[in-house]
Design an enzyme around this catalytic site. Structure first.
Site, PDB file in Angstrom:
ATOM      1  N   VAL A   2       0.838  -1.012  -0.043  1.00 38.36           N
ATOM      2  CA  VAL A   2       0.072  -0.144  -0.157  1.00 38.36           C
ATOM      3  C   VAL A   2       0.983   1.441   0.093  1.00 38.36           C
ATOM      4  O   VAL A   2       1.859   1.277   0.554  1.00 38.36           O
ATOM      5  CB  VAL A   2      -0.989  -0.001   1.212  1.00 38.36           C
ATOM      6  CG1 VAL A   2      -1.812   1.261   1.073  1.00 38.36           C
ATOM      7  CG2 VAL A   2      -1.865  -1.299   1.338  1.00 38.36           C
ATOM      8  N   CYS A   3       0.641   2.195  -0.780  1.00 44.09           N
ATOM      9  CA  CYS A   3       1.046   3.627  -0.736  1.00 44.09           C
ATOM     10  C   CYS A   3      -0.138   4.650  -0.915  1.00 44.09           C
ATOM     11  O   CYS A   3      -1.100   4.428  -0.470  1.00 44.09           O
ATOM     12  CB  CYS A   3       2.113   3.717  -1.578  1.00 44.09           C
ATOM     13  SG  CYS A   3       1.605   3.907  -3.430  1.00 44.09           S
ATOM     14  N   ARG A   4       0.238   5.789  -1.270  1.00 36.12           N
ATOM     15  CA  ARG A   4      -0.472   6.949  -1.305  1.00 36.12           C
ATOM     16  C   ARG A   4      -1.542   6.609  -2.497  1.00 36.12           C
ATOM     17  O   ARG A   4      -2.891   6.810  -2.503  1.00 36.12           O
ATOM     18  CB  ARG A   4       0.351   8.166  -1.432  1.00 36.12           C
ATOM     19  CG  ARG A   4      -0.775   9.481  -1.542  1.00 36.12           C
ATOM     20  CD  ARG A   4       0.090  10.924  -1.559  1.00 36.12           C
ATOM     21  NE  ARG A   4      -0.744  12.113  -2.080  1.00 36.12           N
ATOM     22  CZ  ARG A   4      -1.075  12.347  -3.148  1.00 36.12           C
ATOM     23  NH1 ARG A   4      -0.382  11.508  -4.244  1.00 36.12           N
ATOM     24  NH2 ARG A   4      -1.549  13.116  -3.841  1.00 36.12           N
ATOM     25  N   MET A  42      -3.763   4.797  -0.756  1.00 31.15           N
ATOM     26  CA  MET A  42      -4.879   5.353   0.444  1.00 31.15           C
ATOM     27  C   MET A  42      -5.765   6.491   0.019  1.00 31.15           C
ATOM     28  O   MET A  42      -6.575   6.647   0.700  1.00 31.15           O
ATOM     29  CB  MET A  42      -3.706   5.905   1.566  1.00 31.15           C
ATOM     30  CG  MET A  42      -3.116   4.739   2.271  1.00 31.15           C
ATOM     31  SD  MET A  42      -4.034   3.584   2.961  1.00 31.15           S
ATOM     32  CE  MET A  42      -4.810   4.585   4.314  1.00 31.15           C
TER      33      MET A  42
END
Length: 98
Positions: free
Chosen positions: A62-64, A90
């Site tokens: 997961v990242c931005r 996210m």
């Protein structure tokens, strides 16, 4: 590269699935909120923390927005790890955060 939608991930968590989630954002980004249970390993440190990962497990990255986590997936896949990228990152996550 395998992908999962934020909604699919949220449903798996709601069903009590034991997932290995790695958030590859920087620590200041994670401080604003992360998926409950996610472990923070910033993208730039992944190569130095491979010893903390298990090739028998699958990791949801997961990242931005999905770009860095995609790069993390490609990197880890090249070392024989099993990964899934959370599409949209996210920014697309509507579930609870901690």
């Amino acid at each position: 590269m395998k992908e999962i939608s934020p909604k699919e991930l949220e449903q798996l968590l709601a069903n009590g699935e034991a997932l290995n989630i790695i958030d590859v954002r920087e620590t200041d980004e994670v401080a604003e909120g992360k998926i409950p249970g996610a472990v923070n390993i910033p993208l730039g440190l992944i190569e130095f923390r491979l010893n903390e990962l298990d090739k028998e497990k699958e990791y949801v990255m997961v990242c931005r927005s999905g770009g860095r986590s995609g790069r993390a997936c490609k990197f880890l896949d090249s070392y024989g790890f099993k990964t899934v990228n959370m599409a949209g990152g996210m920014l697309a996550w509507a579930g609870i955060i901690e």
